[in-house]
Structures are given as structure tokens and as C-alpha cells.
Motif scaffolding. Structure first.
Motif, PDB file in Angstrom:
ATOM      1  N   ALA A 167       0.837  -1.200   0.000  1.00 54.81           N
ATOM      2  CA  ALA A 167       0.000   0.000   0.000  1.00 54.81           C
ATOM      3  C   ALA A 167       0.870   1.249   0.000  1.00 54.81           C
ATOM      4  N   ARG A 168       1.929   1.221   0.783  1.00 55.85           N
ATOM      5  CA  ARG A 168       2.817   2.394   0.828  1.00 55.85           C
ATOM      6  C   ARG A 168       3.510   2.584  -0.517  1.00 55.85           C
ATOM      7  N   ARG A 169       3.992   1.479  -1.107  1.00 56.13           N
ATOM      8  CA  ARG A 169       4.674   1.586  -2.411  1.00 56.13           C
ATOM      9  C   ARG A 169       3.742   2.144  -3.472  1.00 56.13           C
ATOM     10  N   ASN A 170       2.476   1.823  -3.382  1.00 51.94           N
ATOM     11  CA  ASN A 170       1.493   2.289  -4.366  1.00 51.94           C
ATOM     12  C   ASN A 170       0.927   3.656  -4.031  1.00 51.94           C
ATOM     13  N   GLY A 171       1.443   4.306  -2.989  1.00 52.10           N
ATOM     14  CA  GLY A 171       0.945   5.626  -2.620  1.00 52.10           C
ATOM     15  C   GLY A 171      -0.493   5.591  -2.162  1.00 52.10           C
ATOM     16  N   ASP A 172      -0.847   4.576  -1.342  1.00 53.22           N
ATOM     17  CA  ASP A 172      -2.220   4.372  -0.883  1.00 53.22           C
ATOM     18  C   ASP A 172      -2.260   4.429   0.649  1.00 53.22           C
ATOM     19  N   PRO A 173      -2.219   5.645   1.217  1.00 54.76           N
ATOM     20  CA  PRO A 173      -2.174   5.745   2.682  1.00 54.76           C
ATOM     21  C   PRO A 173      -3.427   5.235   3.371  1.00 54.76           C
ATOM     22  N   VAL A 174      -4.582   5.292   2.698  1.00 55.32           N
ATOM     23  CA  VAL A 174      -5.820   4.801   3.320  1.00 55.32           C
ATOM     24  C   VAL A 174      -5.712   3.307   3.591  1.00 55.32           C
ATOM     25  N   THR A 175      -5.269   2.550   2.596  1.00 56.11           N
ATOM     26  CA  THR A 175      -5.131   1.104   2.798  1.00 56.11           C
ATOM     27  C   THR A 175      -4.000   0.795   3.760  1.00 56.11           C
ATOM     28  N   GLU A 176      -2.920   1.579   3.740  1.00 53.12           N
ATOM     29  CA  GLU A 176      -1.852   1.379   4.720  1.00 53.12           C
ATOM     30  C   GLU A 176      -2.395   1.555   6.145  1.00 53.12           C
ATOM     31  N   ALA A 177      -3.188   2.604   6.345  1.00 50.80           N
ATOM     32  CA  ALA A 177      -3.795   2.812   7.670  1.00 50.80           C
ATOM     33  C   ALA A 177      -4.742   1.675   8.014  1.00 50.80           C
ATOM     34  N   GLY A 178      -5.496   1.188   7.020  1.00 47.55           N
ATOM     35  CA  GLY A 178      -6.405   0.070   7.266  1.00 47.55           C
ATOM     36  C   GLY A 178      -5.669  -1.198   7.641  1.00 47.55           C
ATOM     37  N   ALA A 179      -4.535  -1.468   6.969  1.00 44.20           N
ATOM     38  CA  ALA A 179      -3.740  -2.654   7.296  1.00 44.20           C
ATOM     39  C   ALA A 179      -3.217  -2.575   8.727  1.00 44.20           C
ATOM     40  N   LEU A 180      -2.749  -1.400   9.118  1.00 41.68           N
ATOM     41  CA  LEU A 180      -2.255  -1.223  10.487  1.00 41.68           C
ATOM     42  C   LEU A 180      -3.392  -1.349  11.502  1.00 41.68           C
ATOM     43  N   ALA A 181      -4.545  -0.784  11.189  1.00 42.09           N
ATOM     44  CA  ALA A 181      -5.688  -0.884  12.096  1.00 42.09           C
ATOM     45  C   ALA A 181      -6.085  -2.346  12.305  1.00 42.09           C
ATOM     46  N   LEU A 182      -6.122  -3.107  11.202  1.00 42.49           N
ATOM     47  CA  LEU A 182      -6.480  -4.517  11.304  1.00 42.49           C
ATOM     48  C   LEU A 182      -5.429  -5.292  12.101  1.00 42.49           C
ATOM     49  N   ALA A 183      -4.145  -5.016  11.835  1.00 38.40           N
ATOM     50  CA  ALA A 183      -3.083  -5.679  12.598  1.00 38.40           C
ATOM     51  C   ALA A 183      -3.199  -5.351  14.085  1.00 38.40           C
ATOM     52  N   GLY A 184      -3.485  -4.078  14.403  1.00 40.05           N
ATOM     53  CA  GLY A 184      -3.641  -3.687  15.805  1.00 40.05           C
ATOM     54  C   GLY A 184      -4.828  -4.365  16.456  1.00 40.05           C
ATOM     55  N   LEU A 185      -5.954  -4.453  15.741  1.00 36.15           N
ATOM     56  CA  LEU A 185      -7.125  -5.147  16.279  1.00 36.15           C
ATOM     57  C   LEU A 185      -6.793  -6.612  16.559  1.00 36.15           C
ATOM     58  N   CYS A 186      -6.098  -7.258  15.623  1.00 28.58           N
ATOM     59  CA  CYS A 186      -5.743  -8.669  15.817  1.00 28.58           C
ATOM     60  C   CYS A 186      -4.826  -8.837  17.027  1.00 28.58           C
ATOM     61  N   GLU A 187      -3.939  -7.877  17.224  1.00 25.48           N
ATOM     62  CA  GLU A 187      -3.066  -7.937  18.405  1.00 25.48           C
ATOM     63  C   GLU A 187      -3.869  -7.821  19.695  1.00 25.48           C
ATOM     64  N   THR A 188      -4.881  -6.963  19.720  1.00 24.48           N
ATOM     65  CA  THR A 188      -5.709  -6.869  20.930  1.00 24.48           C
ATOM     66  C   THR A 188      -6.484  -8.157  21.161  1.00 24.48           C
ATOM     67  N   LEU A 189      -6.962  -8.789  20.079  1.00 26.38           N
ATOM     68  CA  LEU A 189      -7.753 -10.008  20.213  1.00 26.38           C
ATOM     69  C   LEU A 189      -6.926 -11.185  20.717  1.00 26.38           C
ATOM     70  N   THR A 190      -5.600 -11.080  20.554  1.00 28.57           N
ATOM     71  CA  THR A 190      -4.716 -12.141  21.053  1.00 28.57           C
ATOM     72  C   THR A 190      -3.975 -11.719  22.317  1.00 28.57           C
TER      73      THR A 190
END
Length: 341
Positions: free
Chosen positions: A203-226
Motif C-alpha cells: 500500500a505504501r509503495r502504491n501511494g495508498d495511505p488509506v489502505t496502509e492505515a487500514g492494514a495497520l488498524a487490522l493488525a492492531g485489532l488482531c493484536e488486541t484479540l490475542t
């Protein structure tokens, strides 16, 4: 959100009168479009070669004008244009150019099953779509399945598309990974294809900050769930920093990313930040694309309200989510949220 013909201002008609799309001051479908109570007949729409061809470019331009405010009107015009195409254009570029926006108009009009059926046709392997058109159609197909509560179907669809793409570079790949992960979480499963944090770099390489933020948000949510709360806080902070650097409109097509960010922040104990991001999601959700995010945002805010002791407000938010998505879908979201608290 279901639009209506009265939402179209007569002034918008003038550029398209020559194409036969509007007749007089009231917006209408072309005569062969099959009006019924001001709305086109819901049948047909896959081309039949009947009637006069009003010109796909003019119809597409007119449909885009009214897509958000009056999606039923856009459905009328696009189906009429499809009916006017000669049989030899079946599955050709002009046919596809009308089918794809028709699927969008149907979804915006709340006709999700019809949109899904059309998207199933559009994305079949025999129809060789341009890459960007296929990416858009597959992403919409997955969102519509999520809107219907069919999270497993959305997972399967995006997983198959990721397998088809393989290692080929694609602007949509990172968004498919994040979408697959969100559908997995909503389906009560851990993300698996591949780990969501891997989506941030494409996402970062493609200049897509929205998806980069979404990927981080999902990773953070998964970390809380574990139970990895400290790691989750760092990941969610990185997502929030990107989100807060975006304009208000930029995350609108992916308001589910704000839902995931807010949900993760609730589980990480960051209630003010969670409320800010969830309410931002409600402000921007929708637009020119269907989104399943609104009930998810409302249920997350409802659970946040329960934690804050605002029971009446929590009940109101849940009722609104049920009105939008139906009891079955909302109860699935709420059950998952309850298991996570």
C-alpha cells in the motif's frame, strides 16, 4: 441509502436532454425503460437489443450525476441503455461499461441481492475485464456480501482473487488482503491470507495511505484479540497518525477501516480516540460507493456507550444499526463484539 427521483434538480437534466434521458423538467428513464410508480421495472437489464440506443457515454455521464442522490434513477437509465444495446455487443466493452456502474447503483439503492447477482456475472472468468474494472468489481462484490452478512462468502471471494493474482503487482492486492482480514474477523476467524501487517508495504509503495492505515488498524485489532495490548497500542497509534493526516473525504470509500481502528482502540482501552474515529467513520461513510461499515460503526459505538454507562444511547445506536442492516447481521456483529470485550 435509497435515493428518489425528486432528489435530482431539473437543471441537471439539460446536458443530457439530447440523449433522450430526460424529457421535460422531471427526470425520467427513457421510454423503453419500463417505468412503474416512478421507478424502473426491476426485471431485465442484461441487454436485449430492443429500442433505440441512446449512447452509453451519455447515459453513463447522466447516471454518475444522480448516482448518490437518486440511485434508483441511475438504475433505470442504465438498465434502459443495456436493453437498447444490440445483441452483438453482449459482453463487449460497451456492455461491461454499463454493467459495472449498474451494480454500484443497485447497491447504493439498497438492492444488495440484485447487485450481488450482477457482480457474480461481471466477475465470471469468461468475461475478461480490464484490471482496474475487475479490481473495483471484486471489491464491491465483497462489500455487498459483507452488507448481507455473508462474511464467509466475502472471505472466499477475496481469497480466490488473491490466489488468482499470485505475486503479480496490483494496486488492489493490499486492499483485498485488508478486506479479507476484516471479513475474517467479522466471521469470527483470525485473518489468514496473508498476515494483515504485510499489506501495509505494498500500500505504501502504491501511494495508498488509506489502505496502509487500514492494514495497520487490522493488525492492531488482531493484536488486541490475542492479548498483545502494548504491541497493539503502538500499531494503532501508527494507523491513527496516518488517518489523521488524511482529508475528511479520503477514507470515505473504506469507512470500515475506521470501524476497525475504533474497535481496536476500545479493546486497547483508548476510549476517547475510539469515539473520535468511530464518529468520523459515521460522518464519511457512503458517498459514491456502497459501504457495509455503518452498522459496524454503530455497534462499536453502542458497546463503547455501554462501557461509559450511557445505556439509552447504546440502545438507540443498536436499533439504528438493526434498521440499516437487519437483525441477523447486527446480532452477528454484536455477538462478535461481546466475545471480544
Amino acid at each position: 441509502m435509497v435515493g428518489n427521483e425528486s432528489a435530482v434538480h431539473p437543471e441537471q437534466a439539460r446536458p443530457y436532454e439530447g440523449a433522450g434521458i430526460w424529457r421535460g423538467p422531471v427526470p425520467r428513464a427513457p421510454r423503453h425503460g419500463g417505468e412503474r410508480g416512478g421507478v424502473c421495472d426491476r426485471g431485465g437489464g442484461h441487454g436485449g437489443g430492443h429500442g433505440e440506443d441512446h449512447g452509453a457515454p451519455a447515459v453513463l455521464a447522466a447516471a454518475e450525476v444522480v448516482m448518490r442522490s437518486a440511485p434508483e434513477t441511475a438504475v433505470c437509465w442504465l438498465r434502459a441503455a443495456l436493453s437498447a444495446l444490440p445483441p452483438e455487443h453482449r459482453d463487449g466493452p460497451r456492455h461491461v461499461s454499463l454493467l459495472e456502474p449498474l451494480s454500484r447503483a443497485l447497491a447504493l439503492a439498497g438492492r444488495l441481492e440484485e447487485s450481488r447477482d450482477l457482480l457474480r456475472e461481471i466477475t465470471r472468468p469468461a468475461l475478461r475485464l480490464p484490471g482496474a474494472v475487475r479490481t473495483s468489481a471484486v471489491a464491491r462484490y465483497a462489500r455487498v456480501e459483507c452488507g448481507l452478512g455473508n462474511y464467509g462468502a466475502a472471505r472466499a471471494l477475496l481469497g480466490a482473487e488473491l490466489a488468482r493474482l499470485g505475486d503479480a503487482p496490483s494496486r488492489g492486492t493490499a486492499a483485498f488482503v485488508v478486506g479479507h482480514g476484516i471479513a475474517s474477523v467479522l466471521d469470527g476467524r483470525p485473518p489468514e491470507h496473508p498476515a494483515p501487517e504485510r499489506a501495509r508495504w505494498p500500500a505504501r509503495r502504491n501511494g495508498d495511505p488509506v489502505t496502509e492505515a487500514g492494514a495497520l488498524a487490522l493488525a492492531g485489532l488482531c493484536e488486541t484479540l490475542t492479548g498483545r495490548i502494548e504491541a497493539a497500542r503502538d500499531t494503532l497509534t501508527a494507523s491513527a497518525a496516518i488517518m489523521e493526516g488524511l482529508t475528511e473525504a479520503e477514507p470515505a470509500p473504506h469507512a470500515e477501516y475506521l470501524a476497525v481502528l475504533g474497535w481496536g482502540e476500545i479493546l486497547a482501552g483508548r476510549f476517547p480516540e475510539a469515539e473520535r474515529h468511530l464518529r468520523r467513520g459515521l460522518r464519511v461513510v457512503g458517498g459514491d460507493e456502497f459501504s457495509y461499515a455503518e452498522p459496524v460503526l454503530l455497534v462499536a459505538l453502542s458497546h463503547l456507550g455501554l462501557r461509559a454507562g450511557t445505556v439509552a444511547e447504546a440502545g438507540r445506536l443498536t436499533s439504528e444499526a438493526r434498521r440499516l442492516a437487519g437483525r441477523r447481521v447486527v446480532e452477528r456483529i454484536a455477538a462478535l463484539a461481546s466475545r471480544s470485550w
